[in-house]
Write a protein that holds these residues in place. Structure first.
Motif, PDB file in Angstrom:
ATOM      1  N   VAL A  39     -53.922 -17.050   9.217  1.00 49.21           N
ATOM      2  CA  VAL A  39     -53.124 -17.970   8.402  1.00 49.21           C
ATOM      3  C   VAL A  39     -53.707 -17.989   6.994  1.00 49.21           C
ATOM      4  CG1 VAL A  39     -52.284 -20.328   8.118  1.00 49.21           C
ATOM      5  CG2 VAL A  39     -52.628 -19.398  10.415  1.00 49.21           C
ATOM      6  N   ARG A  40     -52.842 -17.961   5.988  1.00 48.74           N
ATOM      7  CA  ARG A  40     -53.281 -18.030   4.589  1.00 48.74           C
ATOM      8  C   ARG A  40     -52.490 -19.129   3.889  1.00 48.74           C
ATOM      9  NH1 ARG A  40     -55.435 -14.431   0.754  1.00 48.74           N
ATOM     10  NH2 ARG A  40     -56.037 -15.690  -1.058  1.00 48.74           N
ATOM     11  N   ILE A  41     -53.215 -20.134   3.379  1.00 51.15           N
ATOM     12  CA  ILE A  41     -52.580 -21.217   2.640  1.00 51.15           C
ATOM     13  C   ILE A  41     -52.491 -20.798   1.171  1.00 51.15           C
ATOM     14  CG2 ILE A  41     -52.752 -23.639   1.935  1.00 51.15           C
ATOM     15  CD1 ILE A  41     -54.301 -24.145   4.498  1.00 51.15           C
ATOM     16  N   VAL A  42     -51.297 -20.867   0.608  1.00 54.47           N
ATOM     17  CA  VAL A  42     -51.065 -20.433  -0.778  1.00 54.47           C
ATOM     18  C   VAL A  42     -50.641 -21.637  -1.604  1.00 54.47           C
ATOM     19  CG1 VAL A  42     -49.667 -18.969  -2.279  1.00 54.47           C
ATOM     20  CG2 VAL A  42     -50.461 -18.103  -0.066  1.00 54.47           C
ATOM     21  N   ASP A  43     -51.505 -22.055  -2.538  1.00 57.75           N
ATOM     22  CA  ASP A  43     -51.140 -23.163  -3.420  1.00 57.75           C
ATOM     23  C   ASP A  43     -50.982 -22.711  -4.867  1.00 57.75           C
ATOM     24  OD1 ASP A  43     -53.734 -22.589  -3.924  1.00 57.75           O
ATOM     25  OD2 ASP A  43     -54.522 -24.612  -3.559  1.00 57.75           O
ATOM     26  N   ARG A  44     -51.181 -21.402  -5.121  1.00 58.39           N
ATOM     27  CA  ARG A  44     -50.941 -20.835  -6.453  1.00 58.39           C
ATOM     28  C   ARG A  44     -50.506 -19.379  -6.298  1.00 58.39           C
ATOM     29  NH1 ARG A  44     -55.698 -18.182  -7.867  1.00 58.39           N
ATOM     30  NH2 ARG A  44     -57.440 -18.617  -6.468  1.00 58.39           N
ATOM     31  N   ARG A  45     -49.791 -18.878  -7.263  1.00 56.65           N
ATOM     32  CA  ARG A  45     -49.162 -17.566  -7.184  1.00 56.65           C
ATOM     33  C   ARG A  45     -50.172 -16.447  -6.979  1.00 56.65           C
ATOM     34  NH1 ARG A  45     -48.742 -13.494 -10.271  1.00 56.65           N
ATOM     35  NH2 ARG A  45     -49.736 -14.574 -12.018  1.00 56.65           N
ATOM     36  N   GLU A  46     -51.348 -16.533  -7.626  1.00 57.40           N
ATOM     37  CA  GLU A  46     -52.297 -15.441  -7.579  1.00 57.40           C
ATOM     38  C   GLU A  46     -52.783 -15.146  -6.155  1.00 57.40           C
ATOM     39  OE1 GLU A  46     -52.384 -17.968  -9.576  1.00 57.40           O
ATOM     40  OE2 GLU A  46     -52.026 -17.060 -11.549  1.00 57.40           O
ATOM     41  N   LEU A  48     -51.141 -14.679  -3.611  1.00 60.62           N
ATOM     42  CA  LEU A  48     -50.246 -13.749  -2.918  1.00 60.62           C
ATOM     43  C   LEU A  48     -50.654 -12.290  -3.106  1.00 60.62           C
ATOM     44  CD1 LEU A  48     -46.812 -15.407  -3.801  1.00 60.62           C
ATOM     45  CD2 LEU A  48     -47.960 -15.440  -1.582  1.00 60.62           C
ATOM     46  N   ASP A  49     -51.577 -12.040  -4.020  1.00 58.44           N
ATOM     47  CA  ASP A  49     -51.937 -10.655  -4.306  1.00 58.44           C
ATOM     48  C   ASP A  49     -52.868 -10.055  -3.260  1.00 58.44           C
ATOM     49  OD1 ASP A  49     -50.410 -10.670  -6.593  1.00 58.44           O
ATOM     50  OD2 ASP A  49     -52.077 -11.427  -7.836  1.00 58.44           O
ATOM     51  N   SER A  50     -53.494 -10.880  -2.436  1.00 63.02           N
ATOM     52  CA  SER A  50     -54.450 -10.355  -1.448  1.00 63.02           C
ATOM     53  C   SER A  50     -54.172 -10.998  -0.087  1.00 63.02           C
ATOM     54  CB  SER A  50     -55.891 -10.644  -1.894  1.00 63.02           C
ATOM     55  OG  SER A  50     -56.065 -12.040  -2.106  1.00 63.02           O
ATOM     56  N   LEU A  51     -53.230 -10.416   0.642  1.00 65.23           N
ATOM     57  CA  LEU A  51     -52.865 -10.911   1.970  1.00 65.23           C
ATOM     58  C   LEU A  51     -53.295  -9.886   3.019  1.00 65.23           C
ATOM     59  CD1 LEU A  51     -49.211 -12.143   1.262  1.00 65.23           C
ATOM     60  CD2 LEU A  51     -51.318 -13.520   1.278  1.00 65.23           C
ATOM     61  N   VAL A  70     -41.143 -18.262  -3.964  1.00 61.11           N
ATOM     62  CA  VAL A  70     -40.821 -18.017  -2.554  1.00 61.11           C
ATOM     63  C   VAL A  70     -40.350 -16.587  -2.381  1.00 61.11           C
ATOM     64  CG1 VAL A  70     -39.359 -18.694  -0.609  1.00 61.11           C
ATOM     65  CG2 VAL A  70     -40.271 -20.447  -2.150  1.00 61.11           C
ATOM     66  N   GLU A  71     -39.513 -16.120  -3.305  1.00 60.56           N
ATOM     67  CA  GLU A  71     -39.041 -14.742  -3.213  1.00 60.56           C
ATOM     68  C   GLU A  71     -40.202 -13.763  -3.404  1.00 60.56           C
ATOM     69  OE1 GLU A  71     -35.788 -13.931  -5.748  1.00 60.56           O
ATOM     70  OE2 GLU A  71     -34.473 -15.449  -4.854  1.00 60.56           O
ATOM     71  N   MET A  72     -41.115 -14.098  -4.323  1.00 60.94           N
ATOM     72  CA  MET A  72     -42.282 -13.241  -4.520  1.00 60.94           C
ATOM     73  C   MET A  72     -43.126 -13.211  -3.254  1.00 60.94           C
ATOM     74  SD  MET A  72     -45.425 -13.557  -7.239  1.00 60.94           S
ATOM     75  CE  MET A  72     -44.413 -13.064  -8.645  1.00 60.94           C
ATOM     76  N   ALA A  73     -43.272 -14.372  -2.595  1.00 55.67           N
ATOM     77  CA  ALA A  73     -44.065 -14.426  -1.367  1.00 55.67           C
ATOM     78  C   ALA A  73     -43.465 -13.515  -0.306  1.00 55.67           C
ATOM     79  CB  ALA A  73     -44.143 -15.862  -0.862  1.00 55.67           C
ATOM     80  N   LEU A  74     -42.140 -13.497  -0.187  1.00 54.94           N
ATOM     81  CA  LEU A  74     -41.490 -12.614   0.785  1.00 54.94           C
ATOM     82  C   LEU A  74     -41.750 -11.152   0.443  1.00 54.94           C
ATOM     83  CD1 LEU A  74     -38.085 -14.499   1.239  1.00 54.94           C
ATOM     84  CD2 LEU A  74     -39.833 -14.160   2.996  1.00 54.94           C
ATOM     85  N   ARG A  75     -41.673 -10.809  -0.849  1.00 54.29           N
ATOM     86  CA  ARG A  75     -41.886  -9.409  -1.245  1.00 54.29           C
ATOM     87  C   ARG A  75     -43.345  -8.999  -1.023  1.00 54.29           C
ATOM     88  NH1 ARG A  75     -37.402  -7.612  -3.856  1.00 54.29           N
ATOM     89  NH2 ARG A  75     -35.992  -9.211  -4.708  1.00 54.29           N
ATOM     90  N   LYS A  76     -44.286  -9.888  -1.387  1.00 53.54           N
ATOM     91  CA  LYS A  76     -45.700  -9.581  -1.180  1.00 53.54           C
ATOM     92  C   LYS A  76     -46.025  -9.471   0.314  1.00 53.54           C
ATOM     93  CE  LYS A  76     -47.322  -9.567  -5.453  1.00 53.54           C
ATOM     94  NZ  LYS A  76     -48.058  -8.425  -6.044  1.00 53.54           N
ATOM     95  N   ALA A  77     -45.397 -10.328   1.101  1.00 51.18           N
ATOM     96  CA  ALA A  77     -45.615 -10.261   2.554  1.00 51.18           C
ATOM     97  C   ALA A  77     -45.115  -8.932   3.097  1.00 51.18           C
ATOM     98  CB  ALA A  77     -44.900 -11.423   3.236  1.00 51.18           C
ATOM     99  N   TRP A  78     -43.992  -8.474   2.583  1.00 52.69           N
ATOM    100  CA  TRP A  78     -43.452  -7.175   3.030  1.00 52.69           C
ATOM    101  C   TRP A  78     -44.372  -6.031   2.614  1.00 52.69           C
ATOM    102  CZ3 TRP A  78     -41.369  -3.233  -0.193  1.00 52.69           C
ATOM    103  CH2 TRP A  78     -40.784  -2.157   0.523  1.00 52.69           C
ATOM    104  N   GLU A  79     -44.878  -6.091   1.375  1.00 51.50           N
ATOM    105  CA  GLU A  79     -45.741  -5.029   0.868  1.00 51.50           C
ATOM    106  C   GLU A  79     -47.055  -4.945   1.645  1.00 51.50           C
ATOM    107  OE1 GLU A  79     -46.297  -5.952  -3.203  1.00 51.50           O
ATOM    108  OE2 GLU A  79     -44.253  -5.390  -3.814  1.00 51.50           O
ATOM    109  N   GLN A  80     -47.575  -6.099   2.090  1.00 55.59           N
ATOM    110  CA  GLN A  80     -48.898  -6.134   2.712  1.00 55.59           C
ATOM    111  C   GLN A  80     -48.843  -6.380   4.216  1.00 55.59           C
ATOM    112  OE1 GLN A  80     -51.772  -8.282  -0.070  1.00 55.59           O
ATOM    113  NE2 GLN A  80     -49.790  -8.821  -1.013  1.00 55.59           N
TER     114      GLN A  80
END
Length: 502
Positions: A39-46, A48-51, A70-80
């Motif tokens: 589980v990773r808690i994200v409270d700031r955009r940065e 999302l770069d290391s999942l 939220v859309e960035m989180a989905l894209r980063k989740a897909w990438e990683q």
């Protein structure tokens, strides 16, 4: 069905269906069987770069309110290769990016309440998946223990333990007993027999989930298995009550149709009142029906329970009672209607019973008989006896015979074929030796059925009259004359015995 591996990592689908997030809404149709390992808690955009792969990404309230994050989180989740993205439902209530989640194959979980609390729950489930699944089974066990042997309470307990699952209880032939009919519409339901003391099912428990993710069926089955004992107790009690009612109904029908000579008026009135309380038609005219199921073998249960269920589904109304060697029923005209023409009404009853018998035969082989009409209960016994006799000579399962239309073919078919088979072969030996495909035997039988009328036989056989005439010439050349009174009965009997064997 496979039993669930309690120690296997939890999937996204399990977090939604059976895990720590009750009431969660999931967007996106793909990726729900992905395992969640972290589980990773994200409270700031940065952040999302290391999942890490197989991570549940939980956005807190502040970043979740920015739709682009939220859309960035989905894209980063897909990438990683993260497992899913979790956001508070209130933060994305206006424009939830479900289409993007569906396109990327990354499930988006909308949870009610605080995101941090949700993250703690997910972390607990991920670290001890066996505990999460065991807690589900323990919760279901407690609910079922409190429900006891009551079908509606048991199903309510199951629905509470498995909120995404529809459940129904059916009789052994699929008739609805309780629950939600939606469970029966599933293409791939989970089914569990509710067995009786003899091992044959008293009922069937059917479950269908709105989610079809990997592993859901085995988890559901484990919960359902705990419901089998209380449902067996309920079904056995219900079956016992039905059998007691059957025995009482058989005795009551005998008292109604065969009153004793010393029965006083008060006793007769009591019998009629009890019959009326059961909803039995008493006022004439009455049409009688009889059903003769195939004889049950040691490998299968008695046909009574299945026949009752099928009659309730496909029958034409009226009681269904085990009586003598058959099951019988009868009906009267609709209340307030004019007295029907006896012949028309009997013909309608015959057609309706034939439709019902053919539908029932798909699951339980049987034949039927029709008789009447009786003027009332005083002559109902005679009509029932006639209907039973007609059912006895209906040689083919799925057929219906009218008592007043029994012909020689039906009467001959009722004779004991096994005892007569060898004499029949002796009588027809020359014909059997020459008849390689059975054409001559069948033609002779139909001609005799029709009183030696070639035209009528040709119509039944579906051939030209000249074809029947040519076959009769071959039959006569073999020494058999269907018009000879000295031969006719023996030939007719021999033909019917051998045809029944085939």
């Amino acid at each position: 069905m496979r039993r669930p591996d309690l120690s296997a990592p939890m999937t996204v689908a399990e977090l939604v269906q059976y895990g720590p997030l009750p009431g969660v809404r999931i967007l996106g149709t793909a990726g729900r069987d992905a395992q969640v390992l972290d589980v990773r808690i994200v409270d700031r955009r940065e952040a999302l770069d290391s999942l890490r792969p197989h991570t549940a990404v939980v956005l807190t309230e502040a970043p979740a309110r920015s739709g682009w994050i939220v859309e960035m989180a989905l894209r980063k989740a897909w990438e990683q290769a993260a497992a899913c993205v979790v956001v508070p439902e209130t933060a994305v209530a206006v424009h939830p990016p479900g289409a993007l989640a569906d396109r990327l194959g990354v499930p988006l979980l909308l949870i009610g309440g605080d995101a941090l609390e949700g993250a703690v729950r997910i972390a607990s489930a991920v670290s001890r998946p066996d505990a999460g699944r065991t807690a589900l089974l323990a919760d279901a066990a407690q609910r079922l223990a409190a429900a006891g042997p009551h079908v509606e309470r048991v199903l309510a307990a199951l629905h509470a333990a498995l909120p995404s699952t529809s459940l129904a209880l059916t009789d052994p032939v699929g008739g609805m007993l309780a629950g939600r009919r939606a469970a029966l519409d599933s293409a791939h339901p989970v089914r569990l027999d509710v067995p009786g003391p003899d091992g044959h099912p008293l009922a069937v428990l059917v479950a269908d989930s709105r989610s079809k993710e990997a592993g859901w069926a085995s988890t559901v089955e484990s919960v359902l298995r705990m419901a089998v004992p209380p449902l067996t107790a309920w079904a056995a009690t219900r079956r016992l009550a039905e059998e007691q009612l059957d025995r009482r109904s058989e005795l009551l029908l005998h008292q109604l149709t065969h009153p004793s000579e010393d029965e006083d008026e008060q006793a007769g009135a009591h019998v009629r009142a009890e019959a009326a309380a059961l909803g039995w038609p008493l006022a004439g005219p009455l049409i009688a029906f009889a059903l003769r199921p195939a004889v049950a073998t040691e490998a299968g249960p008695a046909p009574g329970p299945a026949l009752r269920a099928l009659w309730a589904r496909y029958g034409i109304g009226g009681p269904l009672i085990a009586y003598e060697d058959c099951w019988v029923s009868w009906r009267s005209p609709a209340a307030g209607s004019a007295a029907p023409d006896p012949e028309v009404w009997l013909r309608q009853g015959e057609a309706q019973l034939r439709t019902a018998v053919r539908a029932i035969c798909d699951q339980l082989p049987l034949a039927g008989g029709v008789a009447g009409p009786a003027g009332g209960t005083g002559t109902l016994g005679v009509a029932l006896a006639d209907a039973r006799a007609a059912a006895a000579v209906a040689a083919v399962h799925g057929s219906v015979v009218r008592a007043d239309r029994m012909g020689p073919a039906q009467l001959l078919s009722a004779l004991p074929a096994e005892a007569l088979r060898r004499p029949a072969e002796v009588v027809l030996a020359p014909l059997l030796a020459a008849d390689r495909d059975g054409t001559l035997l069948r033609t002779l039988a139909i001609v005799l059925d029709q009183g030696a009328a070639p035209s009528a036989a040709a119509e039944i056989l579906g051939v030209h009259r000249n074809t029947v005439a040519a076959r009769l010439e071959r039959i006569r050349a073999l020494g058999f004359d269907p018009e000879d009174p000295a031969q006719r009965l023996a030939l007719h009997l021999a033909c019917r015995v051998l045809l029944a064997e085939s």
